[in-house]
Design an enzyme around this catalytic site. Structure first.
Site, PDB file in Angstrom:
ATOM      1  N   PRO A  87      58.830  -9.644  -4.796  1.00  0.00           N
ATOM      2  CA  PRO A  87      60.532 -10.177  -5.499  1.00  0.00           C
ATOM      3  C   PRO A  87      60.929 -10.952  -6.513  1.00  0.00           C
ATOM      4  O   PRO A  87      61.930 -10.941  -7.263  1.00  0.00           O
ATOM      5  CB  PRO A  87      61.528 -10.944  -4.252  1.00  0.00           C
ATOM      6  CG  PRO A  87      60.256 -10.913  -3.110  1.00  0.00           C
ATOM      7  CD  PRO A  87      59.402 -10.775  -3.700  1.00  0.00           C
ATOM      8  N   GLU A 114      54.624 -15.237   2.516  1.00  0.00           N
ATOM      9  CA  GLU A 114      55.528 -15.520   2.017  1.00  0.00           C
ATOM     10  C   GLU A 114      54.856 -15.221   0.068  1.00  0.00           C
ATOM     11  O   GLU A 114      55.696 -15.595  -0.769  1.00  0.00           O
ATOM     12  CB  GLU A 114      55.677 -17.395   2.057  1.00  0.00           C
ATOM     13  CG  GLU A 114      56.205 -17.157   2.967  1.00  0.00           C
ATOM     14  CD  GLU A 114      57.565 -17.217   3.171  1.00  0.00           C
ATOM     15  OE1 GLU A 114      58.560 -16.774   2.476  1.00  0.00           O
ATOM     16  OE2 GLU A 114      57.588 -16.062   4.297  1.00  0.00           O
ATOM     17  N   ARG A 152      54.869  11.544  -9.879  1.00  0.00           N
ATOM     18  CA  ARG A 152      55.772  12.657 -10.170  1.00  0.00           C
ATOM     19  C   ARG A 152      55.896  13.294 -11.542  1.00  0.00           C
ATOM     20  O   ARG A 152      56.571  14.043 -11.832  1.00  0.00           O
ATOM     21  CB  ARG A 152      57.372  12.539  -9.313  1.00  0.00           C
ATOM     22  CG  ARG A 152      57.834  11.612  -8.649  1.00  0.00           C
ATOM     23  CD  ARG A 152      59.385  11.530  -7.933  1.00  0.00           C
ATOM     24  NE  ARG A 152      59.887  12.718  -8.725  1.00  0.00           N
ATOM     25  CZ  ARG A 152      60.485  13.849  -8.344  1.00  0.00           C
ATOM     26  NH1 ARG A 152      59.582  13.722  -6.663  1.00  0.00           N
ATOM     27  NH2 ARG A 152      61.496  14.330  -8.716  1.00  0.00           N
ATOM     28  N   ASP A 167      68.311  19.906 -15.989  1.00  0.00           N
ATOM     29  CA  ASP A 167      68.709  19.538 -16.746  1.00  0.00           C
ATOM     30  C   ASP A 167      68.478  18.475 -17.257  1.00  0.00           C
ATOM     31  O   ASP A 167      68.823  17.584 -17.157  1.00  0.00           O
ATOM     32  CB  ASP A 167      69.735  18.858 -15.522  1.00  0.00           C
ATOM     33  CG  ASP A 167      69.976  20.177 -13.798  1.00  0.00           C
ATOM     34  OD1 ASP A 167      71.413  20.561 -13.809  1.00  0.00           O
ATOM     35  OD2 ASP A 167      68.698  20.276 -13.570  1.00  0.00           O
TER      36      ASP A 167
HETATM   37  C1  9D3 Z   1      62.125 -16.536   1.592  1.00  0.00           C
HETATM   38  C2  9D3 Z   1      62.357 -16.185   0.593  1.00  0.00           C
HETATM   39  N1  9D3 Z   1      61.741 -14.471   0.609  1.00  0.00           N
HETATM   40  C3  9D3 Z   1      61.987 -14.240  -1.010  1.00  0.00           C
HETATM   41  C4  9D3 Z   1      62.690 -13.052  -1.096  1.00  0.00           C
HETATM   42  C5  9D3 Z   1      60.434 -14.696   0.930  1.00  0.00           C
HETATM   43  C6  9D3 Z   1      59.687 -13.496   0.998  1.00  0.00           C
HETATM   44  C7  9D3 Z   1      60.520 -12.129   1.449  1.00  0.00           C
HETATM   45  C8  9D3 Z   1      60.053 -10.840   0.876  1.00  0.00           C
HETATM   46  C9  9D3 Z   1      58.473 -12.991   0.411  1.00  0.00           C
HETATM   47  C10 9D3 Z   1      58.600 -12.076   0.173  1.00  0.00           C
HETATM   48  C11 9D3 Z   1      58.629 -10.987   0.724  1.00  0.00           C
HETATM   49  C12 9D3 Z   1      57.564  -9.886   0.454  1.00  0.00           C
HETATM   50  N2  9D3 Z   1      58.831  -8.692  -0.286  1.00  0.00           N
HETATM   51  C13 9D3 Z   1      57.538  -8.070  -1.133  1.00  0.00           C
HETATM   52  O1  9D3 Z   1      56.687  -8.673  -0.991  1.00  0.00           O
HETATM   53  C14 9D3 Z   1      58.175  -7.165  -2.684  1.00  0.00           C
HETATM   54  C15 9D3 Z   1      59.781  -7.069  -2.992  1.00  0.00           C
HETATM   55  C16 9D3 Z   1      60.935  -7.336  -2.121  1.00  0.00           C
HETATM   56  O2  9D3 Z   1      60.856  -7.840  -0.745  1.00  0.00           O
HETATM   57  N3  9D3 Z   1      62.169  -6.446  -2.905  1.00  0.00           N
HETATM   58  C17 9D3 Z   1      62.207  -6.288  -3.849  1.00  0.00           C
HETATM   59  N4  9D3 Z   1      60.723  -6.108  -4.687  1.00  0.00           N
HETATM   60  C18 9D3 Z   1      59.917  -6.159  -3.837  1.00  0.00           C
HETATM   61  S1  9D3 Z   1      58.817  -6.111  -4.404  1.00  0.00           S
HETATM   62  C19 9D3 Z   1      57.715  -6.825  -3.221  1.00  0.00           C
END
Ligand code: 9D3
Length: 256
Positions: A87, A114, A152, A167
């Site tokens: 994230p 996490e 793709r 397109d």
């Molecule tokens: C408590 C804070 N959280 C962070 C927003 C903890 C957390 C939540 C979910 C840590 C890791 C995750 C798992 N998510 C991914 O590994 C992830 C992800 C996502 O949740 N949203 C958008 N892109 C991605 S890429 C990897």
């Protein structure tokens, strides 16, 4: 193109055996190799999670099994950049997919819990990508999204009916509406122009719909899109037509 994926849930990636990605894999256009940190667990319990220094809720991926899995993937695919799905990453876009599709090998690291130790990020990871501003439970679905969007784009991955080149104008715009048989459904008719056989008019209508829908739904995309004179004219005509006829509340139409 070779994809090595490091994940605690390798079975999730069987989703890629279906459809366009599945065909690319069976034809050898793309190759998918999975590395499970659990296979590199260091203690008798096969533990793959660990507590964060400093305390607090949640666990991290345990350092040693993950480091060993990354090392094994790197040894098997020395040319592959290591991409971490998080994230905290930069937004993964079609432009990024196009750039990555030009490379021969990628190593994708899908996190759970996490996340991972910052020192692995500093020493083993070449880039960090996010798939959008929402929370999912791990890096597997994001990794699959990336792999799907990249595959793709590989030459020969799309059959001629799926070909994206048709397109050419639609790159950067939302798609126009589509219709197939029957001609009337739930008292809704197919737009006349699509039955006219006038291909120049059909092309203009589709371009106008793509522009209008992008203006309505994704004005942010339109800001990045340089309008030709023809497109400017078509969009103005679309907006004028909307402002002349009342629209249901919530249809996203801006009125003066
Ligand atoms: C408590 C804070 N959280 C962070 C927003 C903890 C957390 C939540 C979910 C840590 C890791 C995750 C798992 N998510 C991914 O590994 C992830 C992800 C996502 O949740 N949203 C958008 N892109 C991605 S890429 C990897």
């Amino acid at each position: 193109m070779r994809f090595d994926v490091i994940s605690l849930f390798p079975a999730m990636f069987t989703a890629l055996k279906h459809g366009i990605t599945g065909r690319a894999l069976t034809r050898g256009l793309a190759e998918l190799i999975l590395w499970n940190p659990r296979d590199y667990a260091v203690n008798a319990h096969g533990q793959v999670d660990d507590r964060p220094y400093g305390g607090g809720p949640g666990m991290l991926m345990r350092y040693e099994p993950l480091a060993a899995a990354i090392q094994a993937a790197r040894a098997a695919s020395p040319a592959g950049q290591v991409l971490y799905l998080s994230p905290q990453g930069q937004p993964f876009t079609q432009a990024v997919a196009q750039r990555l599709a030009q490379t021969d090998a990628l190593i994708l690291l899908a996190g759970r819990y996490e996340g991972i130790d910052e020192r692995l990020l500093n020493t083993q990871v070449d880039a960090v990508w996010s798939v959008g501003d929402y929370v999912v439970s791990g890096g597997e679905l994001p990794a699959m999204l990336m792999i799907d969007s990249i595959i793709r784009l590989l030459p020969g991955a799309l059959g001629h009916t799926e070909s994206a080149g048709q397109d050419s104008f639609s790159a950067g715009l939302l798609d126009h509406p589509h219709y197939t048989r029957p001609e009337v459904v739930a008292e809704q008719v197919v737009p006349d122009v699509l039955l006219s056989g006038d291909h120049a008019r059909i092309r203009r209508w589709r371009l106008q719909q793509a522009l209008g829908r992008t203006w309505q739904q994704r004005p942010d995309l339109l800001q990045q899109y340089p309008l030709s004179d023809e497109e400017q004219t078509l969009l103005v005509e679309y907006i004028d037509a909307i402002n002349e006829s009342p629209q249901p509340t919530g249809s996203g139409v801006i009125r003066e």
